[in-house]
Design a protein around this motif. Structure first.
Motif, mmCIF file in Angstrom:
data_model
loop_
_atom_site.group_PDB
_atom_site.id
_atom_site.type_symbol
_atom_site.label_atom_id
_atom_site.label_comp_id
_atom_site.label_asym_id
_atom_site.label_seq_id
_atom_site.Cartn_x
_atom_site.Cartn_y
_atom_site.Cartn_z
ATOM 1 N N GLU A 260 -1.761 -3.520 -5.129
ATOM 2 C CA GLU A 260 -1.095 -2.004 -4.639
ATOM 3 C C GLU A 260 -1.684 -2.309 -3.045
ATOM 4 O O GLU A 260 -2.959 -2.412 -2.855
ATOM 5 N N THR A 261 -0.607 -1.989 -2.230
ATOM 6 C CA THR A 261 -1.001 -1.768 -0.600
ATOM 7 C C THR A 261 -0.538 -0.139 -0.418
ATOM 8 O O THR A 261 -0.047 0.507 -1.151
ATOM 9 N N GLU A 262 -0.537 0.143 0.792
ATOM 10 C CA GLU A 262 -0.206 1.305 1.362
ATOM 11 C C GLU A 262 1.293 1.421 1.326
ATOM 12 O O GLU A 262 2.019 2.767 1.216
ATOM 13 N N THR A 263 2.060 0.213 1.225
ATOM 14 C CA THR A 263 3.398 0.296 1.376
ATOM 15 C C THR A 263 4.206 -0.071 -0.188
ATOM 16 O O THR A 263 5.413 -0.120 -0.052
ATOM 17 N N GLY A 264 3.310 -0.496 -1.110
ATOM 18 C CA GLY A 264 3.919 -0.980 -2.187
ATOM 19 C C GLY A 264 3.359 -1.919 -3.135
ATOM 20 O O GLY A 264 1.933 -1.965 -2.906
ATOM 21 N N LEU A 265 3.742 -2.888 -3.934
ATOM 22 C CA LEU A 265 3.119 -3.608 -4.520
ATOM 23 C C LEU A 265 3.264 -5.371 -4.423
ATOM 24 O O LEU A 265 4.585 -5.533 -3.872
ATOM 25 N N LEU A 266 2.426 -5.935 -4.263
ATOM 26 C CA LEU A 266 2.528 -7.384 -4.195
ATOM 27 C C LEU A 266 2.070 -7.972 -5.241
ATOM 28 O O LEU A 266 1.389 -7.735 -6.312
#
Length: 240
Positions: free
Chosen positions: A189-195
């Motif tokens: 999880e990142t600030e902008t979504g999922l990787l």
């Protein structure tokens, strides 16, 4: 990578802990931990003395570890939610100030020793450290594991270790907040979504999650679960 919605269900929980291959759901409400098999009655466990659990790990459903950070204590439960072991790190010599816990193999758990700033593989039956890692220089954000590896996310790096404590990989943290692991594949999880990070690869693939409210996420095989406070949605991950 796309996430294709396949199902959704209403769930009222503080935290979804795990969902296994048989759709058994583990979740917490206040101080209670619940286990809800798909077609069987639910089980629950709570410890009045220890209160609200900090983290619950059900990777091994026969040895579920429940961590109470305020009391520096871990309780091990069997698959019927009976207590089979209690580890009070306040009574151990040398004293251990533990901030994160995850499952290891056999009778071991991974613990992050805050005072030494290192990850340790602890055998709770033998009361012995089986492996240690080199100290890290930043705060730990998340800790996940399986029987072979442990992944530790810090403010600076995402580390992967073997159960001998050897470093396998080290990736710079570029806004990572938390991780989920299955079959040695990661969702980050990142600030902008999922990787998505495939096993044995440092390639990070963006998962299309536009418009999704993510309170929590879990990964079981190729199934991604996203919880948004009252709805648990089930997605099938597909490579474009």
């Amino acid at each position: 990578m796309t996430a294709v919605l396949t199902d959704s269900v209403q769930v009222e929980a503080d935290q979804i802990v795990a969902i296994d291959n048989f759709d058994t759901m583990y979740y917490t409400i206040n101080s209670a931990i619940h286990k809800k098999p798909k077609n069987n009655p639910a089980l629950n466990y709570s410890n009045v003395q220890l209160g609200v659990p900090t983290a619950v790990n059900a990777f091994n459903p026969l040895k579920i570890n429940v961590f109470y950070q305020d009391f520096n204590t871990v309780v091990i439960l069997d698959n019927r939610f009976a207590e089979i072991f209690k580890i009070d790190f306040n009574t151990k010599q040398p004293y251990k100030n533990v901030t994160h816990v995850s499952t290891g193999y056999d009778n071991t758990i991974w613990i992050f020793n805050q005072d030494l700033q290192q990850l340790e593989l602890y055998d709770y039956k033998a009361d012995k450290i089986k492996a240690t890692t080199l100290p890290v220089q930043s705060n730990v954000l998340d800790l996940k594991s399986d029987y072979n590896y442990c992944w530790m996310l810090t403010e600076n790096y995402l580390y992967q270790y073997t159960y001998f404590g050897s470093l396998v990989s080290k990736i710079k943290n570029k806004g990572f907040k938390s991780i989920a692991v299955t079959n040695e594949n990661l969702v980050i999880e990142t600030e902008t979504g999922l990787l998505y990070k495939p096993t044995n690869s440092e390639t990070l693939i963006t998962i299309a999650t536009k418009g999704m409210l993510i309170k929590q996420f879990l990964l079981t095989n190729e199934t991604l679960y996203i919880y948004d406070r009252n709805t648990l949605r089930k997605y099938q991950l597909k490579i474009k």
